[in-house]
Design a protein around this motif. Structure first.
Motif, PDB file in Angstrom:
ATOM      1  N   LEU A 167       0.837  -1.191   0.000  1.00 50.08           N
ATOM      2  CA  LEU A 167       0.000   0.000   0.000  1.00 50.08           C
ATOM      3  C   LEU A 167       0.880   1.251   0.000  1.00 50.08           C
ATOM      4  CD1 LEU A 167      -2.924  -0.707   2.509  1.00 50.08           C
ATOM      5  CD2 LEU A 167      -3.116  -0.271   0.060  1.00 50.08           C
ATOM      6  N   ASN A 168       0.653   2.145  -0.956  1.00 46.43           N
ATOM      7  CA  ASN A 168       1.411   3.389  -1.011  1.00 46.43           C
ATOM      8  C   ASN A 168       0.539   4.465  -1.661  1.00 46.43           C
ATOM      9  OD1 ASN A 168       1.629   3.027  -3.911  1.00 46.43           O
ATOM     10  ND2 ASN A 168       3.301   1.563  -3.498  1.00 46.43           N
ATOM     11  N   GLU A 169       1.119   5.616  -1.953  1.00 53.67           N
ATOM     12  CA  GLU A 169       0.345   6.736  -2.481  1.00 53.67           C
ATOM     13  C   GLU A 169      -0.200   6.474  -3.888  1.00 53.67           C
ATOM     14  OE1 GLU A 169       4.221   9.261  -4.112  1.00 53.67           O
ATOM     15  OE2 GLU A 169       3.046   9.996  -2.411  1.00 53.67           O
ATOM     16  N   THR A 170       0.322   5.449  -4.565  1.00 55.52           N
ATOM     17  CA  THR A 170      -0.162   5.092  -5.901  1.00 55.52           C
ATOM     18  C   THR A 170      -1.227   4.011  -5.841  1.00 55.52           C
ATOM     19  OG1 THR A 170       2.003   5.611  -6.867  1.00 55.52           O
ATOM     20  CG2 THR A 170       0.504   4.282  -8.192  1.00 55.52           C
ATOM     21  N   THR A 171      -0.999   3.001  -5.005  1.00 55.14           N
ATOM     22  CA  THR A 171      -1.937   1.877  -4.957  1.00 55.14           C
ATOM     23  C   THR A 171      -3.201   2.183  -4.160  1.00 55.14           C
ATOM     24  OG1 THR A 171      -0.751   0.940  -3.052  1.00 55.14           O
ATOM     25  CG2 THR A 171      -0.111   0.169  -5.250  1.00 55.14           C
ATOM     26  N   GLU A 172      -3.111   3.074  -3.168  1.00 52.01           N
ATOM     27  CA  GLU A 172      -4.299   3.387  -2.352  1.00 52.01           C
ATOM     28  C   GLU A 172      -5.433   4.007  -3.171  1.00 52.01           C
ATOM     29  OE1 GLU A 172      -3.322   5.614   1.094  1.00 52.01           O
ATOM     30  OE2 GLU A 172      -2.188   3.992   2.051  1.00 52.01           O
ATOM     31  N   PRO A 173      -5.166   5.068  -3.964  1.00 48.16           N
ATOM     32  CA  PRO A 173      -6.262   5.596  -4.795  1.00 48.16           C
ATOM     33  C   PRO A 173      -6.746   4.592  -5.835  1.00 48.16           C
ATOM     34  CG  PRO A 173      -4.189   6.696  -5.307  1.00 48.16           C
ATOM     35  CD  PRO A 173      -3.957   5.911  -4.061  1.00 48.16           C
ATOM     36  N   ALA A 174      -5.826   3.742  -6.315  1.00 47.32           N
ATOM     37  CA  ALA A 174      -6.206   2.719  -7.285  1.00 47.32           C
ATOM     38  C   ALA A 174      -7.212   1.753  -6.673  1.00 47.32           C
ATOM     39  CB  ALA A 174      -4.979   1.972  -7.779  1.00 47.32           C
ATOM     40  N   LEU A 175      -6.975   1.365  -5.430  1.00 43.60           N
ATOM     41  CA  LEU A 175      -7.918   0.476  -4.731  1.00 43.60           C
ATOM     42  C   LEU A 175      -9.263   1.164  -4.499  1.00 43.60           C
ATOM     43  CD1 LEU A 175      -5.564  -1.211  -2.096  1.00 43.60           C
ATOM     44  CD2 LEU A 175      -6.633  -2.282  -4.084  1.00 43.60           C
ATOM     45  N   PHE A 176      -9.232   2.473  -4.268  1.00 44.78           N
ATOM     46  CA  PHE A 176     -10.473   3.231  -4.100  1.00 44.78           C
ATOM     47  C   PHE A 176     -11.307   3.190  -5.385  1.00 44.78           C
ATOM     48  CE2 PHE A 176     -12.611   7.367  -4.763  1.00 44.78           C
ATOM     49  CZ  PHE A 176     -13.564   7.290  -3.752  1.00 44.78           C
ATOM     50  N   TYR A 177     -10.642   3.423  -6.520  1.00 41.44           N
ATOM     51  CA  TYR A 177     -11.348   3.409  -7.804  1.00 41.44           C
ATOM     52  C   TYR A 177     -11.897   2.022  -8.127  1.00 41.44           C
ATOM     53  CZ  TYR A 177      -9.504   8.079  -8.813  1.00 41.44           C
ATOM     54  OH  TYR A 177      -9.212   9.426  -8.771  1.00 41.44           O
ATOM     55  N   ILE A 178     -11.118   1.000  -7.854  1.00 40.87           N
ATOM     56  CA  ILE A 178     -11.574  -0.351  -8.187  1.00 40.87           C
ATOM     57  C   ILE A 178     -12.714  -0.775  -7.263  1.00 40.87           C
ATOM     58  CG2 ILE A 178     -10.043  -1.748  -6.717  1.00 40.87           C
ATOM     59  CD1 ILE A 178     -10.941  -2.428 -10.379  1.00 40.87           C
TER      60      ILE A 178
END
Length: 290
Positions: free
Chosen positions: A208-219
């Motif tokens: 989990l980092n600043e790139t993957t966290e928003p990605a998980l939100f969108y998915i």
């Protein structure tokens, strides 16, 4: 609201939801791989549906489970991954446009495999819609010459799967509640999704980092709204209308997806706007009563 008005309301809502799904995939792919986007979409949706639809599974008869399984594979599992790979390589709006081949494939599959009959004007409407689609594809390729259009085959393959799915539900699962069909679909593909993540090394390498966290939100939004709720609505639409009417939602999806694409910096020409109008005219012909 009568049945005819209701089916059009459902069609328009689905168009808005699924038209927005492509930009959500695009944003999720900024922090996740296509495999992870496909698998997470399935897993999150499955958990959501278990919470709201677990009791409905009791309504699925033993002899219906094989058709629920076919529906899950062709209408959900394979398209979830294929579209993720497609959106990763070509514009999200183009991927949505290619998805509008579904009504044409629904007609072919319905006639050749399931024995459904269609009117000549419906064929004319589909062909006009496909003309609009072709214009959009060719202009999209012209505007984006550096994109890998081999991946455009993936939405086309998915559209064939969707065509089988629509006809399977209409012929074999007509009397089953939409939430039961949808929940049954995802129960059957949880394990394959987990296996895909396991064999691609997700559980040992993901952080989990600043790139993957928003990605998980969108998915997560994509999974709950764009897949969970939308699948239930779509299965209901199939039952209250015809296979061709249900699959014509894929004609309206590109209009929403292209608008999102423009807002995200994707290019759109006047010719593509005209093509969108042609597609809408095709939808009108497909669903126009005698």
């Amino acid at each position: 609201m009568n049945k005819n008005q209701y089916k059009w309301v459902v069609l328009l809502i689905l168009s808005l939801i699924w038209g927005s799904s492509f930009i959500l995939m695009k944003k999720a792919l900024l922090g996740l791989t296509p495999v992870q986007v496909g698998a997470f979409r399935i897993l999150i949706t499955a958990v959501f549906l278990l919470l709201i639809g677990f009791k409905s599974l009791k309504k699925i008869k033993k002899e219906q489970w094989k058709y629920v399984f076919y529906s899950a594979l062709l209408g959900t599992l394979f398209p979830s991954f294929l579209f993720a790979f497609a959106v990763d390589k070509i514009d999200s709006s183009i991927a949505s446009i290619l998805n509008s081949l579904t009504p044409f494939n629904t007609l072919i599959v319905g006639v050749l495999v399931f024995g459904f009959l269609f009117q000549k004007k419906q064929i004319a409407g589909i062909l006009i819609g496909l003309l609009g689609t072709l214009i959009l594809i060719l202009k999209g390729a012209d505007l984006n010459p550096n994109q890998n259009y081999w991946f455009a085959l993936f939405p086309i393959i998915s559209s064939i799967g969707y065509a089988f799915n629509v006809n399977i539900i209409k012929k074999h699962l007509q009397d089953l509640e939409p939430i039961a069909i949808t929940t049954g679909n995802f129960i059957l593909i949880i394990i394959p999704a987990l296996l895909v993540l396991a064999f691609t090394g997700f559980f040992s390498s993901f952080e989990l980092n600043e790139t993957t966290e928003p990605a998980l939100f969108y998915i997560t939004i994509l999974a709950i709204v764009g897949t969970g709720f939308a699948k239930i609505m779509f299965n209901k639409l199939i039952q209250i209308s015809s296979p061709i009417f249900s699959s014509s939602v894929t004609y309206l999806i590109p209009i929403v997806a292209v608008m999102w694409g423009i807002l995200d910096g994707e290019k759109l020409s006047l010719i593509q706007l005209v093509a969108g109008v042609i597609i809408l005219f095709g939808v009108y012909l497909v669903n126009k009563k005698k």
